[in-house]
Design an enzyme around this catalytic site. Structure first.
Site, short mmCIF file in Angstrom:
data_model
loop_
_atom_site.label_atom_id
_atom_site.label_comp_id
_atom_site.label_asym_id
_atom_site.label_seq_id
_atom_site.Cartn_x
_atom_site.Cartn_y
_atom_site.Cartn_z
N ASP A 64 0.80 -1.22 0.00
CA ASP A 64 0.00 0.00 0.00
C ASP A 64 0.84 1.27 0.00
OD1 ASP A 64 -2.50 -1.09 -0.01
OD2 ASP A 64 -2.76 -1.04 2.16
C1 BGC Z 1 -2.48 -3.80 4.79
C2 BGC Z 1 -2.30 -4.68 3.61
C3 BGC Z 1 -1.08 -4.26 2.83
C4 BGC Z 1 0.11 -4.20 3.73
C5 BGC Z 1 1.34 -3.72 3.03
C6 BGC Z 1 -1.22 -3.75 5.60
O1 BGC Z 1 -1.35 -2.83 6.62
O2 BGC Z 1 -3.52 -4.30 5.56
O3 BGC Z 1 -3.44 -4.63 2.79
O4 BGC Z 1 -0.90 -5.18 1.81
O5 BGC Z 1 -0.14 -3.35 4.82
O6 BGC Z 1 1.31 -2.39 2.72
#
Ligand code: BGC
Length: 811
Positions: free
Chosen positions: A483
């Protein structure tokens, strides 16, 4: 240093020092009513949705930490103490917290009085039982005053913390006998209320916070308790609470049990009021009657324990590695169930306000719990798919209360659709329930738009091929799994969220190798499913795209020694030796290795060797290296974290299993196991001081080698790490893999393991599998028998329901 120990027999973690390096918590409830509870009784509860139906208050980011909870104050003479040590922190003669499967107990002894608390949410109940047992261990009579305490939240956790011009006037309560009702806003748009009861007459109560504490006192010095005088206050606005006061006299050796019930009820709009025009309390009274005796409570607790025995009984392992066995048999599976219930919404790191159920998160969670509760996995898949759009894109999150997509965060994360294929095929392999694929599922919850679930998988697959970039690789959109790799965001405004800022995907060349690898893996799953359904043309069409992606990755995604991570907005490489920082990343190397891309050419092996050399460290595999040391506007949030933390070279535990599975594809069981053990929490128990969070559950992140304090973990409990690690250990290391037609047995283990044993329920039969490794191999099944008969390959066909099968495997 340790703060407790595992009691595997009882499936509990026992904390014997309340001063843990961080609140060590547990979760209560598994259907609609949920609670978080710490080792000192801190925490809160909610009904279905941590944002929209918050029942009690909790103070995040407070000093001291973990403030607010289900507190019991015991007053003897001038002394006040709590069975869980906090909030008064009166020194106890002994303290013990046991976190178990869906329950927590706290036992404190002070001046010859033992107080034991059992907290749990009985099955099919919208409430928590708090059973308090007091025992006089001394030689004289004890005269005690007991004060219970809960602080009500005004239902919406977000506005509860900000809209005080309204909140301070709306609070309403009612007290009837020993039951305190919280009914704020009931007289207008709400048809629900909460209550707190005790199963015997009370000697006083409080429902107004200020009257109970005094305006200038904290949780540790409630004035009413200090003076031993409940105020019998009735809240009108301000902050409503619930506190019962009971006077208890105990003869030497005598025990008394009190049952408190904290519940939530909803009335049909036509039945909101009773005949006299007052709050209709029938549902509360019914629930109270179900738990008004010790016997009833003990029965409900026994039922809960049996329920967990069954859930955890579907997969059991015995390897001889105690720390591994307890994780697989107890805690990892338990954590998978918790992530199923909560997704990423409410932990001691997530306030339950900002996030609902993630599309990708919930699909991945399925991998971890589908073997435990397939029926609920089915419902979850339908809920998730219903938030998809006709073009395959989808909302990134949805709210559990409404099951509707969350508009604030929107969509545009181009990996999202693919996870639906992985989640659904995992479910069908586990259950054989092909009928789910025919079920009508709407787009964006719009009735009239329903198509069979299978078509949702098709649009998911096509969403990638309809969004390819200049190299023929998948366009990343807002972000992929990471993200924080925001390649189209270009934010220079600290008031913007990296996650929701309108991104400049128009004209963008930003492509993701992580999505490419994920597309190959999930695409092959899709092809296999099509073949299985006799949709051969669709299978051939899809296979063509998958194969083309494999070639594209080899051509444009290979950096010479590892797979690139991405191309940025302007088409420049990320995760390449040409970069100064962020030369290599875990995600693309994990996924492309899992997909076995370029295995014949030695690419997979080289990539994983590079991961070992550059990303591995004492505590696990970091996400990228070298870390970013400055903000790169073209990369976004990833470069906003200090080196070694979170997505900037933290050990993001979630993606370590991708490398581990990649290692098992190569057959390197020693390395797979070494990586597995590094992030497995039970192996960090002895360094709890450093590790900080619970030694019984995975954390999202452990600070990486470039961090200020490597090895320090954060964000425990709600992480895709739980599902991925269970999936990895069960299906790839122990190697018991579900398929449409049976179980494949294909372990990949460290050579020193001589044997292991797994009992696994699959499609209504039980398989007792023994794997022997006399030649110290890492992979490769030499012989396998089913009930004494030699099989021709390592696939155990589905057995008639109810069978008990004996499987003997030699590597
Ligand atoms: C989120 C995931 C994401 C991950 C890496 C997590 O906090 O829930 O959806 O893939 O972070 O960024």
């Amino acid at each position: 240093m340790q703060y407790g120990f595992f009691d595997d027999e009882r499936r509990e973690y026992v904390i014997n020092n309340p001063r843990t390096p961080w609140p060590w918590i547990n979760y209560l409830g598994n259907e609609d009513f949920f609670g978080l509870i710490s080792n000192t009784a801190g925490g809160y509860a909610f009904y279905k949705d941590a944002k929209f139906r918050r029942l009690t208050r909790y103070r995040y980011n407070n000093v001291p930490t973990d403030s607010g909870g289900r507190y019991f104050y015991i007053r003897e003479g001038e002394t006040i103490w709590n069975p869980g040590w906090k909030p008064c922190k009166t020194e106890l003669e002994s303290y013990e917290c046991r976190h178990g499967m869906g329950y927590t107990t706290l036992t404190g002894v002070h001046n010859g009085v033992k107080a034991e608390l059992l907290f749990f949410v009985p099955l099919q109940t919208h409430g928590e039982v708090h059973k308090l047992t007091l025992t006089n261990q001394g030689s004289g009579v004890k005269r005690l005053q007991i004060f219970s305490f809960l602080e009500w939240a005004l239902w919406n956790a977000a506005t509860d913390m900000e809209n005080f011009q309204r909140n301070f006037s709306t609070g309403e309560v009612e007290v009837e006998g020993s039951v305190i009702y919280h009914k704020t806003e009931y007289r207008e748009r709400r048809n629900h209320y909460a209550f707190y009861s005790v199963n015997q007459p009370i000697d006083g109560f409080d429902t107004d916070r200020e009257s109970f504490f005094g305006l200038y006192n904290g949780f540790d010095e409630p004035q009413a308790v200090m003076e031993g005088k409940p105020r019998n206050s009735v809240a009108h606005g301000w902050s409503p609470i619930a506190s019962h006061c009971l006077e208890i006299e105990l003869e030497p050796g005598e025990s008394r049990e009190l049952i408190f019930l904290f519940g939530y009820a909803e009335n049909d709009p036509q039945e909101k009021w009773d005949n006299g025009g007052a709050l209709n309390k029938r549902k509360a009274q019914e629930m109270i009657a179900r738990f008004d005796s010790v016997e009833k409570v003990d029965n409900a607790f026994a039922v809960l324990r049996t329920y967990w025995d069954q859930l955890l009984g579907n997969f059991r392992v015995k390897t001889g590695e105690e720390k591994l066995d307890r994780m697989v048999n107890i805690w990892n599976q338990y954590q998978c169930m918790i992530t199923f219930c909560f997704s990423r919404s409410a932990s001691y790191f997530e306030s339950g306000i900002g996030r609902g159920m993630g599309f990708r998160d919930s699909n991945q969670d399925l991998l971890g719990f589908v073997h435990q509760i397939p029926e609920r996995a089915r419902e979850r898949i339908i809920d998730i798919a219903s938030t998809q759009f006709p073009d395959g894109s989808c909302y990134h999150q949805y709210q559990p209360l409404t099951k509707k997509g969350n508009n604030e965060i929107g969509g545009g994360f181009n990996d999202d659709p693919l996870w639906l294929i992985l989640g659904t095929t995992a479910y069908v392999k586990e259950t054989g329930d092909f009928a789910i694929l025919d079920q009508s599922v709407p787009f964006d919850n719009e009735s009239g738009t329903e198509v069979p679930l299978f078509d949702h998988l098709t649009v998911s697959f096509d969403h990638v091929i309809n969004h390819l970039g200049p190299h023929g690789l998948p366009l990343i959109g807002r972000a992929d799994w990471n993200d924080c790799l925001n390649l189209n965001c270009f934010s220079d405004d600290p008031n913007e969220s990296f996650q929701t800022t309108e991104n400049r995907s128009e004209g963008s060349q930003a492509e993701s190798l992580m999505i490419a690898g994920l597309f190959v893996v999930s695409g092959r799953d899709y092809v296999e499913l099509c073949n299985r359904l006799g949709k051969n043309e669709e299978a051939a069409r899809a296979l063509h795209h998958v194969n083309r992606m494999v070639e594209t990755v080899k051509q444009h995604g290979w950096d010479g020694e590892w797979f690139l991570r991405a191309y940025d907005y302007n088409g420049h490489k990320i995760g390449s030796k040409e970069n100064i920082e962020g030369q290599i990343f875990i995600e693309s190397n994990g996924w492309c290795s899992m997909a076995g891309i370029g295995q014949e050419e030695g690419m997979t092996e080289k990539a994983l060797d590079a991961v070992k050399e550059r990303l591995d460290c004492e505590h696990g595999i970091v996400l990228n290296n070298p870390p970013y040391t400055r903000y790169y506007i073209e990369y976004g949030e990833i470069s906003s974290y200090p080196p070694g933390y979170k997505e900037n070279a933290g050990i993001f535990c979630h993606n370590n299993p991708w490398v581990i599975i990649g290692e098992t594809v190569l057959g390197r069981g020693d390395r797979a196991w070494e990586y597995f053990r590094k992030i497995c929490p039970s192996y960090s128990e002895a360094i709890s001081d450093l590790h900080k969070v619970e030694p019984y559950v995975y954390a999202q992140m452990i600070a990486g080698k470039d961090a200020f304090r490597p090895g320090e973990a954060k964000n425990s409990w709600l992480t895709g790490t739980a599902a991925w690690n269970f999936y990895t250990i069960s299906q790839y290391i122990l190697g018991i893999r579900t398929t449409y037609d049976g179980l494949i047995i294909d372990p990949c283990i460290p050579p020193e393991w001589e044997h292991f044993h797994v009992t696994r329920k699959f499609r209504d039969s039980t398989y007792h599998i023994t794997v022997r490794n006399p030649e110290k191999k890492m992979k490769g099944v030499k012989a396998i028998t089913l009930n004494g008969k030699l099989l021709s390959d390592n696939m155990i066909p589905i057995q008639p329901p109810g069978s008990e099968c004996k499987v003997e495997v030699t590597l």
